[in-house]
Motif scaffolding. Structure first.
Motif, PDB file in Angstrom:
ATOM      1  N   THR A 184       0.849  -1.185   0.000  1.00 38.85           N
ATOM      2  CA  THR A 184       0.000   0.000   0.000  1.00 38.85           C
ATOM      3  C   THR A 184       0.890   1.242   0.000  1.00 38.85           C
ATOM      4  N   GLU A 213       0.430   5.572  -0.106  1.00 39.78           N
ATOM      5  CA  GLU A 213      -0.461   6.737  -0.087  1.00 39.78           C
ATOM      6  C   GLU A 213       0.350   7.984  -0.387  1.00 39.78           C
ATOM      7  N   GLU A 265      -0.302  12.397  -0.929  1.00 39.63           N
ATOM      8  CA  GLU A 265      -1.131  13.588  -1.105  1.00 39.63           C
ATOM      9  C   GLU A 265      -0.648  14.320  -2.342  1.00 39.63           C
ATOM     10  N   LEU A 274      -5.947  12.786  -1.861  1.00 36.44           N
ATOM     11  CA  LEU A 274      -5.185  11.735  -1.197  1.00 36.44           C
ATOM     12  C   LEU A 274      -5.341  10.507  -2.082  1.00 36.44           C
ATOM     13  N   LYS A 301      -4.545   6.633  -2.770  1.00 32.70           N
ATOM     14  CA  LYS A 301      -4.163   5.386  -2.110  1.00 32.70           C
ATOM     15  C   LYS A 301      -4.079   4.303  -3.176  1.00 32.70           C
TER      16      LYS A 301
END
Length: 142
Positions: free
Chosen positions: A18, A20, A22, A104, A106
């Motif tokens: 995973t 993430e 911004e 954001l 992901k």
């Protein structure tokens, strides 16, 4: 007598990667960068993606090709596709969440089975770089 080598490995845990990030861009712009073939080629690899559920496509690089099928496409919030190559059967899912500064993003690639450590390590090491490439592309994109 019990079978020491059961054929059913469904109980084995799979792993996922995973990442993430911004991004200072609206979800609609990020969505275009994730779903437009010539944009994807700029930051990831050659492809013939169309963001329609059931669409089969390939991603290809100088090392080979990945067979994919779109599983979910909910613009500009969620995109998911299978990612199958060299015995790896996984799923890549992108979620775009609006935040005050932009989006954001992901990304999750799931489905790494025991014994697929090399695939897992490759994904873990390469996806952050790909998202960096995506961020740089978005900064250049009109």
């Amino acid at each position: 007598m019990t079978d020491q080598f059961p054929e059913n490995h469904a109980h084995e845990k799979t792993r996922s990667v995973t990442v993430e990030r911004e991004l200072p861009h609206p979800p609609e712009k990020v969505w275009r960068a994730l779903t437009t073939p010539h944009f994807i080629e700029d930051w990831l690899m050659k492809n013939d993606l169309s963001p329609e559920v059931g669409h089969a496509f390939q991603m290809s690089g100088d090392w080979g090709a990945v067979d994919c099928t779109v599983l979910e496409a909910e613009p500009p919030e969620r995109l998911s596709y299978s990612w199958n190559a060299f015995g790896l059967e996984s799923t890549v899912t992108w979620e775009l969440v609006p935040i005050p500064s932009g989006t954001l993003l992901k990304m999750e690639q799931r489905g790494f089975k025991p014994g697929q450590g090399q695939f897992y390590a490759g994904a873990r090491d390469s996806w952050p770089a790909h998202l960096g490439n995506l961020a740089a592309f978005l900064d250049r994109m009109d």
